[in-house]
Design a protein around this motif. Structure first.
Motif, PDB file in Angstrom:
ATOM      1  N   PHE A 136       0.803  -1.257  -0.089  1.00 34.30           N
ATOM      2  CA  PHE A 136       0.062  -0.038  -0.123  1.00 34.30           C
ATOM      3  C   PHE A 136       0.965   1.271   0.058  1.00 34.30           C
ATOM      4  O   PHE A 136       0.519   2.272  -0.761  1.00 34.30           O
ATOM      5  N   ASP A 137       1.995   1.127   0.870  1.00 30.01           N
ATOM      6  CA  ASP A 137       2.722   2.545   0.548  1.00 30.01           C
ATOM      7  C   ASP A 137       3.536   2.731  -0.486  1.00 30.01           C
ATOM      8  O   ASP A 137       3.503   3.697  -1.061  1.00 30.01           O
ATOM      9  N   ALA A 138       3.749   1.507  -1.041  1.00 32.50           N
ATOM     10  CA  ALA A 138       4.366   1.551  -2.710  1.00 32.50           C
ATOM     11  C   ALA A 138       3.366   2.144  -3.461  1.00 32.50           C
ATOM     12  O   ALA A 138       3.720   3.102  -4.410  1.00 32.50           O
ATOM     13  N   VAL A 139       2.137   1.737  -3.642  1.00 31.73           N
ATOM     14  CA  VAL A 139       1.037   2.337  -4.407  1.00 31.73           C
ATOM     15  C   VAL A 139       0.782   3.768  -3.992  1.00 31.73           C
ATOM     16  O   VAL A 139       0.753   4.534  -5.172  1.00 31.73           O
ATOM     17  N   CYS A 140       0.770   4.267  -2.651  1.00 32.86           N
ATOM     18  CA  CYS A 140       0.686   5.802  -2.468  1.00 32.86           C
ATOM     19  C   CYS A 140       1.837   6.458  -3.168  1.00 32.86           C
ATOM     20  O   CYS A 140       1.753   7.678  -3.715  1.00 32.86           O
ATOM     21  N   ALA A 141       3.250   5.844  -3.016  1.00 34.58           N
ATOM     22  CA  ALA A 141       4.181   6.621  -3.530  1.00 34.58           C
ATOM     23  C   ALA A 141       4.187   6.812  -4.954  1.00 34.58           C
ATOM     24  O   ALA A 141       4.785   7.652  -5.761  1.00 34.58           O
ATOM     25  N   ALA A 142       3.899   5.547  -5.631  1.00 34.13           N
ATOM     26  CA  ALA A 142       3.863   5.526  -7.119  1.00 34.13           C
ATOM     27  C   ALA A 142       2.844   6.518  -7.651  1.00 34.13           C
ATOM     28  O   ALA A 142       3.163   7.348  -8.485  1.00 34.13           O
ATOM     29  N   VAL A 143       1.615   6.514  -7.133  1.00 28.39           N
ATOM     30  CA  VAL A 143       0.473   7.402  -7.765  1.00 28.39           C
ATOM     31  C   VAL A 143       0.952   8.682  -7.473  1.00 28.39           C
ATOM     32  O   VAL A 143       0.476   9.613  -8.154  1.00 28.39           O
ATOM     33  N   SER A 144       1.668   9.500  -6.412  1.00 31.11           N
ATOM     34  CA  SER A 144       1.898  10.524  -6.061  1.00 31.11           C
ATOM     35  C   SER A 144       2.921  11.019  -7.023  1.00 31.11           C
ATOM     36  O   SER A 144       3.295  12.364  -7.014  1.00 31.11           O
ATOM     37  N   SER A 145       3.706  10.106  -7.653  1.00 30.63           N
ATOM     38  CA  SER A 145       4.855  10.756  -8.539  1.00 30.63           C
ATOM     39  C   SER A 145       4.293  10.994  -9.757  1.00 30.63           C
ATOM     40  O   SER A 145       4.848  11.292 -10.735  1.00 30.63           O
ATOM     41  N   LEU A 146       2.963  10.353 -10.188  1.00 36.19           N
ATOM     42  CA  LEU A 146       2.318  10.670 -11.675  1.00 36.19           C
ATOM     43  C   LEU A 146       1.804  12.195 -11.986  1.00 36.19           C
ATOM     44  O   LEU A 146       1.545  12.698 -10.855  1.00 36.19           O
ATOM     45  N   PRO A 147       1.860  12.470 -13.090  1.00 32.47           N
ATOM     46  CA  PRO A 147       1.403  13.621 -13.483  1.00 32.47           C
ATOM     47  C   PRO A 147      -0.137  13.659 -13.600  1.00 32.47           C
ATOM     48  O   PRO A 147      -0.920  13.796 -14.558  1.00 32.47           O
ATOM     49  N   CYS A 148      -0.699  13.713 -12.219  1.00 33.67           N
ATOM     50  CA  CYS A 148      -2.199  13.784 -12.151  1.00 33.67           C
ATOM     51  C   CYS A 148      -2.497  14.785 -10.992  1.00 33.67           C
ATOM     52  O   CYS A 148      -1.631  14.860 -10.109  1.00 33.67           O
ATOM     53  N   ALA A 149      -3.822  15.125 -10.703  1.00 36.75           N
ATOM     54  CA  ALA A 149      -4.416  15.678  -9.312  1.00 36.75           C
ATOM     55  C   ALA A 149      -4.961  14.252  -8.673  1.00 36.75           C
ATOM     56  O   ALA A 149      -5.915  14.063  -9.080  1.00 36.75           O
ATOM     57  N   LEU A 150      -4.137  14.095  -7.540  1.00 32.03           N
ATOM     58  CA  LEU A 150      -4.612  12.949  -6.662  1.00 32.03           C
ATOM     59  C   LEU A 150      -5.829  13.386  -5.719  1.00 32.03           C
ATOM     60  O   LEU A 150      -5.556  14.485  -5.071  1.00 32.03           O
ATOM     61  N   ARG A 151      -6.964  12.699  -6.160  1.00 30.39           N
ATOM     62  CA  ARG A 151      -7.934  12.921  -5.324  1.00 30.39           C
ATOM     63  C   ARG A 151      -7.962  12.308  -4.016  1.00 30.39           C
ATOM     64  O   ARG A 151      -8.171  12.621  -2.736  1.00 30.39           O
ATOM     65  N   SER A 152      -7.711  11.020  -4.151  1.00 32.41           N
ATOM     66  CA  SER A 152      -7.765  10.233  -3.065  1.00 32.41           C
ATOM     67  C   SER A 152      -7.201   8.658  -3.074  1.00 32.41           C
ATOM     68  O   SER A 152      -7.232   8.164  -4.251  1.00 32.41           O
ATOM     69  N   VAL A 153      -6.664   8.229  -1.900  1.00 34.70           N
ATOM     70  CA  VAL A 153      -6.304   6.665  -2.370  1.00 34.70           C
ATOM     71  C   VAL A 153      -6.911   6.131  -1.040  1.00 34.70           C
ATOM     72  O   VAL A 153      -6.533   6.406   0.154  1.00 34.70           O
ATOM     73  N   LYS A 154      -7.569   5.077  -1.299  1.00 33.04           N
ATOM     74  CA  LYS A 154      -8.394   4.327  -0.233  1.00 33.04           C
ATOM     75  C   LYS A 154      -8.027   2.530  -0.195  1.00 33.04           C
ATOM     76  O   LYS A 154      -7.926   2.151  -1.247  1.00 33.04           O
TER      77      LYS A 154
END
Length: 226
Positions: free
Chosen positions: A74-92
């Motif tokens: 889960f920590d890896a998913v959060c780190a990966a999506v945070s580095s993508l060119p997008c506006a992150l709304r939420s990670v659940k």
């Protein structure tokens, strides 16, 4: 960047962050044998396009035999999506369950993000009757387990599922710690969280615990739910 492109980009990031893990496309309906190592699948659950702005919900399934592995994934998913060119709304992250078919533990994560013209948009967070924003919102669900021990025994003789607790992490919250009351209601990502209390605060992160959650529905003029 469409939802499919965002899903592919997230999978590539996860392959880099989790070299010991099998990263695959989303489950297609045919059971696959789980490899000896942990596995992660990524796919698009929902996508809406309005004037070039893509609002996407990605489904990330995590498979592992050890419960501790799911926190790492889960920590890896959060780190990966945070580095993508997008506006992150939420990670659940949902509660981890056991799959008898695959003989392993399974956890579903949902990633909500916007790409296109709204890349610089922030997530809306409503606390009480006040509207704030945050750079990103991370939400996880845990069912507290009550363990019962006999006198003189080290191992519990019974374990009973207790109350579910939601942990909400706000990154870059516009209101700051001073905007958080003692107990409050919080709305974000189409859900309302009640019995909320602030558990921890740092310069760029607030950790909030909530006791219940309900989906927010809106009535249209025809009387149907939107």
């Amino acid at each position: 960047m469409t939802g499919t492109e965002l899903s592919a980009a997230l999978a590539e990031k996860l392959k880099m962050l989790l070299p010991d893990c099998a990263v695959r496309p989303a489950f297609t309906g045919t059971l696959q044998r789980l490899p000896q190592r942990a596995a992660v699948t990524v796919g698009v659950m929902q996508e809406e396009n309005a004037d070039g702005v893509f609002e996407t919900v990605l489904g990330v399934q995590m498979y592992a035999r050890e419960r501790d592995d799911h926190a790492r994934l889960f920590d890896a998913v959060c780190a990966a999506v945070s580095s993508l060119p997008c506006a992150l709304r939420s990670v659940k992250r949902s509660e981890t369950t056991y799959s008898a078919a695959l003989s392993c533990l399974v956890t579903l994560c949902t990633v909500q993000a916007a790409t296109g013209a709204a890349d610089n948009a922030r997530a809306a967070v409503v606390i009480g009757d006040k509207v704030f924003t945050a750079d990103a919102v991370k939400i996880s669900l845990e069912a507290k387990v009550k363990r019962y021990y006999a006198i003189g025994e080290e191992n519990p003789y019974a374990a009973v599922a207790g109350k579910a607790v939601y942990t909400i992490v706000l990154h870059g919250f516009s209101g700051g710690e001073e905007a958080i009351p003692g107990e409050f209601t919080l709305q974000t990502g189409g859900a309302r969280y009640t019995h909320c209390v602030l558990k921890a605060a740092s310069e760029n992160k607030l950790v909030i615990e909530a006791g219940a959650c309900e989906k927010i529905t809106q009535r249209t003029q025809s009387g149907t739910e939107a």
